[in-house]
Design an enzyme around this catalytic site. Structure first.
Site, PDB file in Angstrom:
ATOM      1  N   CYS A  41     -12.469   0.379  25.134  1.00  0.00           N
ATOM      2  CA  CYS A  41     -12.315   1.885  25.149  1.00  0.00           C
ATOM      3  C   CYS A  41     -13.658   2.545  24.671  1.00  0.00           C
ATOM      4  CB  CYS A  41     -11.073   2.387  24.527  1.00  0.00           C
ATOM      5  SG  CYS A  41     -11.496   2.510  22.776  1.00  0.00           S
TER       6      CYS A  41
ATOM      7  N   CYS B 230      -9.770  -2.720  20.655  1.00  0.00           N
ATOM      8  CA  CYS B 230      -9.682  -3.356  21.885  1.00  0.00           C
ATOM      9  C   CYS B 230     -11.043  -3.774  22.340  1.00  0.00           C
ATOM     10  CB  CYS B 230      -9.098  -2.438  23.019  1.00  0.00           C
ATOM     11  SG  CYS B 230      -9.980  -1.098  23.736  1.00  0.00           S
TER      12      CYS B 230
ATOM     13  N   CYS C  98      -6.438  -3.553   4.172  1.00  0.00           N
ATOM     14  CA  CYS C  98      -6.131  -2.120   4.155  1.00  0.00           C
ATOM     15  C   CYS C  98      -6.859  -1.463   3.098  1.00  0.00           C
ATOM     16  CB  CYS C  98      -4.423  -1.663   4.285  1.00  0.00           C
ATOM     17  SG  CYS C  98      -4.568   0.167   4.367  1.00  0.00           S
TER      18      CYS C  98
ATOM     19  N   CYS D 174      -9.737   3.431  18.098  1.00  0.00           N
ATOM     20  CA  CYS D 174      -9.444   2.830  19.411  1.00  0.00           C
ATOM     21  C   CYS D 174      -8.225   3.442  20.337  1.00  0.00           C
ATOM     22  CB  CYS D 174      -8.908   1.662  19.363  1.00  0.00           C
ATOM     23  SG  CYS D 174      -8.470   0.632  20.782  1.00  0.00           S
TER      24      CYS D 174
ATOM     25  N   CYS E 244     -14.219   2.376  21.023  1.00  0.00           N
ATOM     26  CA  CYS E 244     -14.611   0.868  20.588  1.00  0.00           C
ATOM     27  C   CYS E 244     -16.028   0.943  20.867  1.00  0.00           C
ATOM     28  CB  CYS E 244     -13.830  -0.121  21.180  1.00  0.00           C
ATOM     29  SG  CYS E 244     -12.338  -0.286  20.418  1.00  0.00           S
TER      30      CYS E 244
ATOM     31  N   CYS F 291       1.041  -1.316   0.042  1.00  0.00           N
ATOM     32  CA  CYS F 291       0.058  -0.013  -0.019  1.00  0.00           C
ATOM     33  C   CYS F 291       0.955   1.241  -0.040  1.00  0.00           C
ATOM     34  CB  CYS F 291      -0.947  -0.141   1.357  1.00  0.00           C
ATOM     35  SG  CYS F 291      -1.781   1.536   1.605  1.00  0.00           S
ATOM     36  N   HIS F 292       0.539   2.320  -0.294  1.00  0.00           N
ATOM     37  CA  HIS F 292       1.427   3.529  -0.295  1.00  0.00           C
ATOM     38  C   HIS F 292       1.823   3.911   0.858  1.00  0.00           C
ATOM     39  CE1 HIS F 292       2.466   6.495  -3.701  1.00  0.00           C
ATOM     40  NE2 HIS F 292       3.455   6.585  -2.650  1.00  0.00           N
ATOM     41  N   THR F 293       1.094   3.549   1.866  1.00  0.00           N
ATOM     42  CA  THR F 293       1.480   4.192   3.409  1.00  0.00           C
ATOM     43  C   THR F 293       2.877   3.416   3.575  1.00  0.00           C
ATOM     44  OG1 THR F 293      -0.775   4.304   3.835  1.00  0.00           O
ATOM     45  CG2 THR F 293       0.874   4.400   5.591  1.00  0.00           C
TER      46      THR F 293
ATOM     47  N   ARG G 149      -2.587  -3.001  -7.211  1.00  0.00           N
ATOM     48  CA  ARG G 149      -2.041  -3.564  -6.117  1.00  0.00           C
ATOM     49  C   ARG G 149      -1.272  -4.853  -6.807  1.00  0.00           C
ATOM     50  NH1 ARG G 149      -2.441  -0.004  -3.172  1.00  0.00           N
ATOM     51  NH2 ARG G 149      -3.412   0.007  -0.895  1.00  0.00           N
TER      52      ARG G 149
ATOM     53  N   ARG H  47      -5.139   2.529  18.158  1.00  0.00           N
ATOM     54  CA  ARG H  47      -5.149   3.334  16.928  1.00  0.00           C
ATOM     55  C   ARG H  47      -3.746   3.308  16.357  1.00  0.00           C
ATOM     56  NH1 ARG H  47      -6.647   9.383  18.588  1.00  0.00           N
ATOM     57  NH2 ARG H  47      -8.388   8.198  19.523  1.00  0.00           N
TER      58      ARG H  47
ATOM     59  N   HIS I  45       1.460  -4.117   5.886  1.00  0.00           N
ATOM     60  CA  HIS I  45       0.253  -4.054   6.724  1.00  0.00           C
ATOM     61  C   HIS I  45      -1.156  -4.527   5.908  1.00  0.00           C
ATOM     62  CE1 HIS I  45       0.215  -0.137   4.698  1.00  0.00           C
ATOM     63  NE2 HIS I  45      -1.061  -0.172   4.902  1.00  0.00           N
ATOM     64  N   GLU I  46      -0.987  -4.748   4.513  1.00  0.00           N
ATOM     65  CA  GLU I  46      -2.041  -5.440   3.902  1.00  0.00           C
ATOM     66  C   GLU I  46      -1.751  -6.837   3.505  1.00  0.00           C
ATOM     67  OE1 GLU I  46      -4.022  -2.433   0.918  1.00  0.00           O
ATOM     68  OE2 GLU I  46      -3.315  -3.973  -0.252  1.00  0.00           O
TER      69      GLU I  46
HETATM   70  N1  NAD Z   1      -6.751   6.789   5.900  1.00  0.00           N
HETATM   71  C1  NAD Z   1      -6.294   5.709   5.733  1.00  0.00           C
HETATM   72  O1  NAD Z   1      -6.563   4.777   6.411  1.00  0.00           O
HETATM   73  C2  NAD Z   1      -5.473   4.968   4.696  1.00  0.00           C
HETATM   74  C3  NAD Z   1      -5.306   3.811   4.425  1.00  0.00           C
HETATM   75  C4  NAD Z   1      -4.605   3.279   3.245  1.00  0.00           C
HETATM   76  C5  NAD Z   1      -3.896   4.239   2.453  1.00  0.00           C
HETATM   77  N2  NAD Z   1      -4.049   5.540   2.766  1.00  0.00           N
HETATM   78  C6  NAD Z   1      -3.190   6.568   1.700  1.00  0.00           C
HETATM   79  O2  NAD Z   1      -4.173   6.535   1.034  1.00  0.00           O
HETATM   80  C7  NAD Z   1      -3.538   7.181  -0.428  1.00  0.00           C
HETATM   81  C8  NAD Z   1      -3.672   6.165  -1.517  1.00  0.00           C
HETATM   82  O3  NAD Z   1      -2.927   5.211  -1.230  1.00  0.00           O
HETATM   83  P1  NAD Z   1      -3.032   3.923  -2.587  1.00  0.00           P
HETATM   84  O4  NAD Z   1      -2.394   2.937  -2.250  1.00  0.00           O
HETATM   85  O5  NAD Z   1      -4.089   4.122  -3.237  1.00  0.00           O
HETATM   86  O6  NAD Z   1      -1.606   4.885  -3.556  1.00  0.00           O
HETATM   87  P2  NAD Z   1      -1.386   4.973  -4.927  1.00  0.00           P
HETATM   88  O7  NAD Z   1       0.052   5.528  -5.295  1.00  0.00           O
HETATM   89  O8  NAD Z   1      -1.584   3.766  -5.757  1.00  0.00           O
HETATM   90  O9  NAD Z   1      -2.680   6.186  -5.681  1.00  0.00           O
HETATM   91  C9  NAD Z   1      -2.084   7.506  -5.256  1.00  0.00           C
HETATM   92  C10 NAD Z   1      -2.602   8.334  -6.525  1.00  0.00           C
HETATM   93  O10 NAD Z   1      -2.667   9.431  -6.566  1.00  0.00           O
HETATM   94  C11 NAD Z   1      -2.313  10.289  -7.307  1.00  0.00           C
HETATM   95  N3  NAD Z   1      -1.966  11.655  -7.052  1.00  0.00           N
HETATM   96  C12 NAD Z   1      -0.821  11.929  -6.375  1.00  0.00           C
HETATM   97  N4  NAD Z   1      -0.789  13.505  -6.210  1.00  0.00           N
HETATM   98  C13 NAD Z   1      -1.870  13.740  -6.829  1.00  0.00           C
HETATM   99  C14 NAD Z   1      -2.291  14.970  -6.963  1.00  0.00           C
HETATM  100  N5  NAD Z   1      -1.711  16.034  -6.323  1.00  0.00           N
HETATM  101  N6  NAD Z   1      -3.516  15.200  -7.606  1.00  0.00           N
HETATM  102  C15 NAD Z   1      -4.279  14.303  -8.190  1.00  0.00           C
HETATM  103  N7  NAD Z   1      -3.834  13.029  -8.003  1.00  0.00           N
HETATM  104  C16 NAD Z   1      -2.582  12.687  -7.502  1.00  0.00           C
HETATM  105  C17 NAD Z   1      -0.892   9.571  -7.782  1.00  0.00           C
HETATM  106  O11 NAD Z   1      -1.114   9.635  -9.297  1.00  0.00           O
HETATM  107  C18 NAD Z   1      -1.822   8.100  -7.864  1.00  0.00           C
HETATM  108  O12 NAD Z   1      -2.659   7.583  -8.942  1.00  0.00           O
HETATM  109  C19 NAD Z   1      -2.088   7.343   0.127  1.00  0.00           C
HETATM  110  O13 NAD Z   1      -1.815   8.515   0.669  1.00  0.00           O
HETATM  111  C20 NAD Z   1      -2.106   6.197   1.186  1.00  0.00           C
HETATM  112  O14 NAD Z   1      -1.106   6.349   2.251  1.00  0.00           O
HETATM  113  C21 NAD Z   1      -4.707   5.887   3.752  1.00  0.00           C
HETATM  114 ZN    ZN Z   2      -2.613   0.861   3.776  1.00  0.00          ZN
HETATM  115 ZN    ZN Z   3     -10.643   0.348  22.052  1.00  0.00          ZN
END
Ligand code: NAD
Ligand code: ZN
Ligand code: ZN
Length: 380
Positions: A103, A100, A178, A114, A106, A48-50, A373, A118, A70-71
């Site tokens: 809390c 959990c 994820c 959580c 939860c 994942c991108h994270t 993915r 969290r 994490h995925e």
């Molecule tokens: N909040 C959460 O729980 C959670 C969970 C998972 C992932 N995320 C986040 O979600 C985001 C997406 O994850 P992903 O795995 O799909 O990533 P990814 O890299 O596959 O997709 C991100 C897309 O955003 C585009 N992008 C980047 N900058 C941009 C801009 N300024 N304008 C328009 N498009 C733009 C990229 O070209 C890409 O296609 C990441 O920031 C990731 O960390 C958050």
């Molecule tokens: Zn993720």
């Molecule tokens: Zn909790």
């Protein structure tokens, strides 16, 4: 009881020794699970991108050496003291933000944040004793978001594991641990678009496309996809995105372009990029009076969100979510059932597959914007 229960397991893990450098498959020692912990055999994981942000550590606090990931999907190998909900052989999805069940969060219907479990991206150790369960020749290797799934075996708090239907194929449903649940939940649980409404999705990676899928399921009639990478647009047609915008094609802010196309703004927007400017555009492109913007992307450590307060006074709402507001243990088993009942398709998110030995390819595909993915097969 498995024969390895209570013993240290030696297995392969992908160790990130330094920021931005290819991960190295090493033999690691994985300690047995302590109280409230579970040791899981990971069968499939994806990137994942994270993971990539914290591995690059450009705008994030560096914690190395570390095992990312994490995925994933796996099978319980053994459980620590006090674990009653899981037993060896159970099929589980690790989740980076836990539940959990005790809390205030939860117990609240509205929150999945959580208190105990969290997301914490800077902690590299287990909660119970502040130590890592991974080591190489006695030197600790840090965990990532309590999951560290780029290892054949990992140790996870029981509150960060969703027990799922054992007949669900782990090489597909691992995506629900994820990205896909996050995007889907951001639409269905947080943005909640009404039937016939217009939704903008910023970032058409797997998370954004899952958000588009959620908007389609909720009955949105126009779904406007925004991305800087035009190669995303073809793929996105399979996910119900009806119109495409590349901010690079315009000489004015994309929120103004969207306002022009939609009679003043979209009803809902969902940001899935991690880019601060896209977050601001996603907020400013929603219609005044009723528009709701949802932030999902993980920002850099020093980012600041800046908009004129009048944009808020004009009755726009800004929200954010981790993991699509799903409670991992209570809600994810039923999201897996949605896949089993064919209400949700996961195959179309899988663009690549590699054996564990080639895990660095998954990083390359994501950095080049080629993959949605990439499934990484462990033990191969
Ligand atoms: N909040 C959460 O729980 C959670 C969970 C998972 C992932 N995320 C986040 O979600 C985001 C997406 O994850 P992903 O795995 O799909 O990533 P990814 O890299 O596959 O997709 C991100 C897309 O955003 C585009 N992008 C980047 N900058 C941009 C801009 N300024 N304008 C328009 N498009 C733009 C990229 O070209 C890409 O296609 C990441 O920031 C990731 O960390 C958050
Ligand atoms: Zn993720
Ligand atoms: Zn909790």
């Amino acid at each position: 009881m498995s024969s390895t229960s209570g013993q240290v397991i030696r297995c392969k893990a992908a160790v990130a020794w330094e920021a931005g450098k290819p991960v190295v498959i090493e033999e690691v020692e994985v300690a047995p699970p302590q109280a409230k912990e579970v040791r899981v055999k990971i069968l499939f994981t994806s990137l994942c991108h994270t993971d990539v942000y914290f591995w690059e550590a450009k705008g994030q606090t560096p914690v190395f050496p570390r095992i990312f990931g994490h995925e994933a999907g796996g099978i319980v190998e053994s459980v620590g003291e006090g674990v009653t909900d899981l037993k060896p052989g159970d099929h589980v999805l690790p989740i980076f933000t836990g539940e959990c069940k005790e809390c205030a969060h939860c117990k609240s219907e509205e929150s999945n944040m959580c208190d105990l479990l969290r997301i914490n991206t800077e902690r590299g150790v287990m909660l119970s004793d502040g130590k890592s369960r991974f080591s190489i020749k006695g030197k600790p290797i840090y965990h990532f978001v309590g999951t560290s799934t780029f290892s054949e075996y990992t140790v996870i708090h029981v509150g960060c594991l969703a027990k799922i239907n054992p007949s669900a194929p782990l090489d597909k449903v691992c995506l629900l641990s994820c990205g896909i649940s996050t995007g889907l939940g951001a639409a269905l649980n947080v943005a909640k678009p009404k039937r016939g409404s217009t939704v903008a999705v910023f970032g058409l990676g797997a998370v954004g496309l899952a958000a588009a899928e959620g908007a389609r399921i909720a009955g949105a009639s126009r779904i406007i996809g925004v991305d800087l990478n035009p190669r995303r647009f073809n793929e996105a047609k399979k996910f119900g995105v009806t119109e495409f915008l590349n901010p690079k094609d315009y000489d004015k802010p994309i929120q103004e372009v969207i306002a022009g196309m939609t009679n003043g703004g979209v009803d809902r927007s969902i940001e899935c990029t991690g880019n601060i400017n896209a977050m601001i555009s996603a907020f400013e492109c929603v219609h005044d009076g009723w528009g709701v913007a949802v932030l999902v992307g993980v920002p850099s450590r020093d980012d600041q969100f800046k908009t004129h307060p009048m944009n808020i006074l004009n009755e726009r709402t800004l929200k954010g979510t981790f993991f699509g507001n799903y409670k991992p243990r209570s809600d994810i088993p039923s999201v897996v059932e949605k896949y089993m009942n064919k209400e949700l398709e996961l195959e179309k998110f899988i663009t690549h597959e590699v054996p564990f030995a080639e895990i660095n390819k998954a990083f390359e595909y994501m950095l080049q914007g080629d993959s949605l993915r990439c499934i990484i097969r462990m033990g191969a």
